[in-house]
Design a protein around this motif. Structure first.
Motif, PDB file in Angstrom:
ATOM      1  N   ARG A  59       0.831  -1.209   0.000  1.00  0.00           N
ATOM      2  CA  ARG A  59       0.000   0.000   0.000  1.00  0.00           C
ATOM      3  C   ARG A  59       0.862   1.255   0.000  1.00  0.00           C
ATOM      4  O   ARG A  59       0.573   2.224  -0.711  1.00  0.00           O
ATOM      5  CB  ARG A  59      -0.938   0.007   1.215  1.00  0.00           C
ATOM      6  CG  ARG A  59      -2.046  -1.005   1.176  1.00  0.00           C
ATOM      7  CD  ARG A  59      -3.170  -0.626   2.122  1.00  0.00           C
ATOM      8  NE  ARG A  59      -2.731  -0.403   3.492  1.00  0.00           N
ATOM      9  CZ  ARG A  59      -2.717  -1.334   4.445  1.00  0.00           C
ATOM     10  NH1 ARG A  59      -3.090  -2.573   4.164  1.00  0.00           N
ATOM     11  NH2 ARG A  59      -2.324  -1.042   5.664  1.00  0.00           N
ATOM     12  N   GLY A  60       1.908   1.246   0.805  1.00  0.00           N
ATOM     13  CA  GLY A  60       2.797   2.403   0.856  1.00  0.00           C
ATOM     14  C   GLY A  60       3.470   2.657  -0.475  1.00  0.00           C
ATOM     15  O   GLY A  60       3.566   3.800  -0.939  1.00  0.00           O
ATOM     16  N   GLN A  61       3.934   1.597  -1.115  1.00  0.00           N
ATOM     17  CA  GLN A  61       4.601   1.745  -2.408  1.00  0.00           C
ATOM     18  C   GLN A  61       3.640   2.227  -3.482  1.00  0.00           C
ATOM     19  O   GLN A  61       3.995   3.079  -4.307  1.00  0.00           O
ATOM     20  CB  GLN A  61       5.229   0.407  -2.808  1.00  0.00           C
ATOM     21  CG  GLN A  61       6.414   0.004  -1.936  1.00  0.00           C
ATOM     22  CD  GLN A  61       6.939  -1.374  -2.257  1.00  0.00           C
ATOM     23  OE1 GLN A  61       6.276  -2.183  -2.909  1.00  0.00           O
ATOM     24  NE2 GLN A  61       8.154  -1.661  -1.793  1.00  0.00           N
ATOM     25  N   GLU A  62       2.417   1.703  -3.466  1.00  0.00           N
ATOM     26  CA  GLU A  62       1.422   2.137  -4.447  1.00  0.00           C
ATOM     27  C   GLU A  62       1.090   3.617  -4.247  1.00  0.00           C
ATOM     28  O   GLU A  62       0.936   4.375  -5.221  1.00  0.00           O
ATOM     29  CB  GLU A  62       0.153   1.291  -4.330  1.00  0.00           C
ATOM     30  CG  GLU A  62      -0.891   1.615  -5.395  1.00  0.00           C
ATOM     31  CD  GLU A  62      -2.164   0.796  -5.257  1.00  0.00           C
ATOM     32  OE1 GLU A  62      -3.138   1.104  -5.988  1.00  0.00           O
ATOM     33  OE2 GLU A  62      -2.205  -0.132  -4.422  1.00  0.00           O
ATOM     34  N   HIS A  63       1.002   4.030  -2.991  1.00  0.00           N
ATOM     35  CA  HIS A  63       0.705   5.440  -2.705  1.00  0.00           C
ATOM     36  C   HIS A  63       1.816   6.344  -3.212  1.00  0.00           C
ATOM     37  O   HIS A  63       1.547   7.367  -3.857  1.00  0.00           O
ATOM     38  CB  HIS A  63       0.513   5.646  -1.204  1.00  0.00           C
ATOM     39  CG  HIS A  63       0.462   7.095  -0.812  1.00  0.00           C
ATOM     40  ND1 HIS A  63      -0.596   7.921  -1.130  1.00  0.00           N
ATOM     41  CD2 HIS A  63       1.375   7.875  -0.165  1.00  0.00           C
ATOM     42  CE1 HIS A  63      -0.354   9.140  -0.696  1.00  0.00           C
ATOM     43  NE2 HIS A  63       0.834   9.134  -0.106  1.00  0.00           N
ATOM     44  N   ILE A  64       3.060   5.973  -2.936  1.00  0.00           N
ATOM     45  CA  ILE A  64       4.179   6.813  -3.363  1.00  0.00           C
ATOM     46  C   ILE A  64       4.244   6.893  -4.888  1.00  0.00           C
ATOM     47  O   ILE A  64       4.508   7.963  -5.458  1.00  0.00           O
ATOM     48  CB  ILE A  64       5.509   6.287  -2.787  1.00  0.00           C
ATOM     49  CG1 ILE A  64       5.526   6.440  -1.261  1.00  0.00           C
ATOM     50  CG2 ILE A  64       6.692   7.056  -3.379  1.00  0.00           C
ATOM     51  CD1 ILE A  64       6.739   5.808  -0.583  1.00  0.00           C
ATOM     52  N   GLN A  65       3.994   5.788  -5.566  1.00  0.00           N
ATOM     53  CA  GLN A  65       3.983   5.794  -7.038  1.00  0.00           C
ATOM     54  C   GLN A  65       2.931   6.759  -7.561  1.00  0.00           C
ATOM     55  O   GLN A  65       3.184   7.542  -8.490  1.00  0.00           O
ATOM     56  CB  GLN A  65       3.729   4.388  -7.563  1.00  0.00           C
ATOM     57  CG  GLN A  65       4.894   3.427  -7.363  1.00  0.00           C
ATOM     58  CD  GLN A  65       4.547   1.991  -7.737  1.00  0.00           C
ATOM     59  OE1 GLN A  65       3.416   1.701  -8.133  1.00  0.00           O
ATOM     60  NE2 GLN A  65       5.501   1.098  -7.593  1.00  0.00           N
ATOM     61  N   GLN A  66       1.738   6.711  -6.959  1.00  0.00           N
ATOM     62  CA  GLN A  66       0.675   7.619  -7.388  1.00  0.00           C
ATOM     63  C   GLN A  66       1.060   9.069  -7.099  1.00  0.00           C
ATOM     64  O   GLN A  66       0.823   9.967  -7.902  1.00  0.00           O
ATOM     65  CB  GLN A  66      -0.641   7.264  -6.688  1.00  0.00           C
ATOM     66  CG  GLN A  66      -1.837   8.056  -7.226  1.00  0.00           C
ATOM     67  CD  GLN A  66      -2.735   8.581  -6.132  1.00  0.00           C
ATOM     68  OE1 GLN A  66      -2.281   9.083  -5.106  1.00  0.00           O
ATOM     69  NE2 GLN A  66      -4.044   8.466  -6.348  1.00  0.00           N
ATOM     70  N   LEU A  67       1.661   9.275  -5.929  1.00  0.00           N
ATOM     71  CA  LEU A  67       2.051  10.623  -5.514  1.00  0.00           C
ATOM     72  C   LEU A  67       3.088  11.198  -6.483  1.00  0.00           C
ATOM     73  O   LEU A  67       2.990  12.364  -6.904  1.00  0.00           O
ATOM     74  CB  LEU A  67       2.609  10.576  -4.089  1.00  0.00           C
ATOM     75  CG  LEU A  67       2.694  11.875  -3.290  1.00  0.00           C
ATOM     76  CD1 LEU A  67       1.319  12.508  -3.138  1.00  0.00           C
ATOM     77  CD2 LEU A  67       3.305  11.607  -1.917  1.00  0.00           C
ATOM     78  N   GLN A  68       4.065  10.391  -6.861  1.00  0.00           N
ATOM     79  CA  GLN A  68       5.099  10.874  -7.784  1.00  0.00           C
ATOM     80  C   GLN A  68       4.543  11.131  -9.187  1.00  0.00           C
ATOM     81  O   GLN A  68       5.048  12.003  -9.899  1.00  0.00           O
ATOM     82  CB  GLN A  68       6.250   9.873  -7.851  1.00  0.00           C
ATOM     83  CG  GLN A  68       7.099   9.842  -6.594  1.00  0.00           C
ATOM     84  CD  GLN A  68       8.351   9.011  -6.772  1.00  0.00           C
ATOM     85  OE1 GLN A  68       8.288   7.836  -7.105  1.00  0.00           O
ATOM     86  NE2 GLN A  68       9.502   9.622  -6.541  1.00  0.00           N
TER      87      GLN A  68
END
Length: 264
Positions: free
Chosen positions: A66-75
């Motif tokens: 979940r954290g990795q998916e969030h950061i990808q979306q954020l970037q």
């Protein structure tokens, strides 16, 4: 709540604070939870540098993904967002070899859980010092000023708290407006400090809606005698946690020396 206006207010507050402090932006620990997701987006909307730090210590795979998916979306949305992965598991395991693990298992487990949070705090401040950033806290009002559900000098060790005046339900409202990914919005809140799937509700003994209700009732001057059944149980639980964790919510006590003793 006027959600969009609240979002603008927080973003402007963050930008003004960072500008006045003459820093480059913010560093945030990304856990895969709703609070860090909302906080990181709010910081990103300032246009200043935002460093998202993942700091796994035996984390459940679901939290990590979940954290990795969030950061990808954020970037993909904000060019000012950078990511760093710091695997603290070896550091944590080495720490355990240097301290005594004797004692009641529950006590040892809690001490180690708090150690995880403090290792992460140290990591965030390392990157903050390296890049001229402020450590942005991710605690909400129920956690920070209601039941004290955080680690002193761990996730409670921050430079500023952008969402600490928001109830958990208000954080969810802002999350929906900001476009936080469904995987985070739908996940049961968890601090992830024990390396298993226990939720915040499992640890606290009440849900966030129940805690919000109890906090509101207490602020309105109600007492346990005003309620019965589950409501009374939750109110008593909230009041007990609020009392025992008060040391986290007030300034560090200072022994003030009488002037006649210092200057006699």
């Amino acid at each position: 709540m006027q959600t969009e206006k609240v979002i603008d207010h927080i973003v402007n507050w963050l930008k003004d604070y960072a500008t006045n402090a003459n820093v480059n932006g913010f560093v945030i620990g990304i856990s895969g939870g709703i609070d860090s997701a909302v906080t990181s987006i709010l910081c990103a909307k300032t246009g200043l540098d935002v460093w998202c730090i993942e700091m796994p210590i035996h984390q459940p795979p679901s939290h990590v993904s979940r954290g990795q998916e969030h950061i990808q979306q954020l970037q993909s949305r904000f060019p000012n967002v950078k990511k760093v992965l710091v695997d603290l598991t070896p550091v944590f395991e080495e720490f355990k070899t240097e301290v005594s693990l004797d004692g009641k298992q529950a006590t040892v487990d809690m001490a180690l859980a708090n150690t995880r949070a403090r290792l992460r705090m140290t990591t965030l401040y390392y990157h903050a010092g390296l890049h001229g950033l402020l450590v942005a806290g991710t605690g909400n009002k129920v956690e920070d000023f209601g039941v004290g559900f955080y680690t002193k000098y761990g996730d409670g060790g921050v430079d500023l708290s952008p969402i600490a005046d928001l109830m958990k339900s208000e954080v969810y409202a802002i999350a929906n407006a900001l476009g936080v990914i469904d995987a985070i919005i739908n996940a049961a809140p968890s601090d992830g400090l024990f390396g298993d799937d226990r939720t915040d509700e499992d640890q606290i003994g009440a849900s966030y809606p129940e805690l919000e209700w109890a906090m509101t009732m207490k602020e309105n001057g109600k007492t346990a005698d005003d309620f019965k059944g589950r409501q009374q149980e939750v109110f008593k639980l909230f009041s007990r946690l609020n009392a025992v964790n008060k040391h986290k919510m007030v300034p560090i006590p200072v022994c003030e020396i009488p002037k006649n003793l210092k200057y006699a």
